[in-house]
Design an enzyme around this catalytic site. Structure first.
Site, PDB file in Angstrom:
ATOM      1  N   GLU A 148       0.812  -1.221   0.000  1.00  0.00           N
ATOM      2  CA  GLU A 148       0.000   0.000   0.000  1.00  0.00           C
ATOM      3  C   GLU A 148       0.847   1.273   0.000  1.00  0.00           C
ATOM      4  O   GLU A 148       0.560   2.222  -0.746  1.00  0.00           O
ATOM      5  CB  GLU A 148      -0.949  -0.007   1.207  1.00  0.00           C
ATOM      6  CG  GLU A 148      -2.177  -0.880   1.043  1.00  0.00           C
ATOM      7  CD  GLU A 148      -1.881  -2.354   1.225  1.00  0.00           C
ATOM      8  OE1 GLU A 148      -0.737  -2.695   1.610  1.00  0.00           O
ATOM      9  OE2 GLU A 148      -2.786  -3.177   0.994  1.00  0.00           O
ATOM     10  N   HIS A 160     -11.112  -5.547   8.225  1.00  0.00           N
ATOM     11  CA  HIS A 160     -11.581  -5.157   6.892  1.00  0.00           C
ATOM     12  C   HIS A 160     -12.838  -4.294   6.939  1.00  0.00           C
ATOM     13  O   HIS A 160     -13.385  -3.960   5.887  1.00  0.00           O
ATOM     14  CB  HIS A 160     -11.910  -6.397   6.057  1.00  0.00           C
ATOM     15  CG  HIS A 160     -10.772  -7.324   5.834  1.00  0.00           C
ATOM     16  ND1 HIS A 160     -10.272  -8.129   6.827  1.00  0.00           N
ATOM     17  CD2 HIS A 160     -10.023  -7.577   4.732  1.00  0.00           C
ATOM     18  CE1 HIS A 160      -9.270  -8.851   6.344  1.00  0.00           C
ATOM     19  NE2 HIS A 160      -9.090  -8.536   5.089  1.00  0.00           N
TER      20      HIS A 160
END
Length: 331
Positions: A65, A134
């Protein structure tokens, strides 16, 4: 399609149409992220776009990321218009250094010489039983950061139109999309396109109380308002849409009309967007209130996996109805 002026589509399809239109209009626009190409996106939002636009514009990246968000910022600095998809908002925490120390600060630190026109999309919130790592709602965290514009696509109209406007912005924009809404269908204008990204929006007019909310809670608030109407309570629903900078005028005008405000969001109740909205109401229009501002936020636990506990961890339509009734002393 229901008629020539209105189309019915899922939230997922609205997001895909926005990406496709943006890429058709401007060759400097490209999409990069984990699994956005061959897999079609972790939530199938970009399914088919690799075949349509090719690997140089629909770009799969490694699980890194910080690396690929940084690459997107670099591309933006060099004249491209990158759309960076971070799979879920939880993973974006791995890229916070790039977002906070580069994207959000370079314009200021360069004395106005370096704009960073990057758009970063993130899936947010519950809805797929993906558990704590998540499913959180990190909008308040990003809303705190000076140098960012932070958007929340709580309706199909905004899922279709926010990206197009965000790509015209010379500075970094974060767009929160909602996993909970992906399969939800709604009707929008057949010619729906770019939308304004500077204003909040009154989604339902009312006179008894302002329900001020954003994100996946918008449809729940509208459902609650319809239910309350059967009890003789006329609730106004304000969708904040733009979480930074906040549109104070729309918020204040609504509260001046109804004289009561209930703030609803899925993020944890402490130090969230509602805290800021409440403070601004109290600082600016306190004497317009007939009752204290009230808040409904998420339960302060990591989001659970089981569906019944996942549902219990955030405000639901029934919670909004019950809170409004108590505020108006109708029960």
């Amino acid at each position: 399609m229901s008629n020539n002026n209105v189309i019915k589509l899922t939230y997922r399809e609205a997001l895909k149409q926005a990406i496709r239109e943006a890429m058709q209009k401007d060759e400097s626009v490209f999409l990069m992220g984990e699994d956005v190409g061959r897999y079609g996106g972790s939530f199938a939002v970009s399914k088919g776009l690799l075949q349509e636009f090719g690997p140089e514009r629909i770009m799969d990246v490694p699980l890194s990321e910080s690396g690929f968000v940084g690459a997107g910022i670099g591309a933006a600095l060099n004249g491209m218009r990158p759309i960076v998809e971070v799979m879920t908002v939880n993973f974006s925490l791995l890229a916070m250094d790039q977002i906070v120390n580069n994207a959000a600060t370079l314009l200021h630190m360069s004395g106005g010489q370096m704009n960073v026109p990057v758009v970063i999309r993130m899936s947010c919130g519950i809805g797929r039983q993906l558990a704590a790592q998540h499913s959180h709602s990190w909008e308040p965290l990003y809303t705190h950061i000076a140098g960012l514009k932070v958007l929340s696509a709580g309706t199909h109209e905004d899922a279709r139109g926010m990206l197009l406007t965000a790509l015209q912005d010379p500075d970094p924009v974060i767009i929160f999309e909602y996993t909970y809404l992906l399969n939800k269908e709604a009707e929008i204008a057949a010619n729906a396109g770019a939308v304004d990204i500077t204003k909040a929006k009154v989604r339902r007019e009312g006179k008894d109380i302002s329900i001020i909310t954003y994100g996946a809670a918008v449809y729940k608030a509208l459902g609650a308002a319809s239910e309350l109407a059967t009890m003789g309570i006329d609730a106004e629903v304000v969708d904040l849409r733009v979480l930074r900078p906040l549109d104070e005028a729309t918020i204040f005008n609504s509260v001046k009309k109804t004289h009561r405000a209930l703030l609803v969001e899925e993020a944890w109740a402490s130090v969230n967007v509602s805290s800021e909205v409440s403070a601004r109401i109290m600082e600016n229009i306190f004497y317009e209130l007939d009752a204290p501002v009230q808040r409904l936020g998420g339960v302060e636990v990591p989001i659970p996996y089981p569906k019944h506990l996942e549902d219990a961890s955030i405000p639901q339509q029934a919670d909004i109805v019950n809170k409004v009734k108590k505020m108006l002393q109708h029960d």
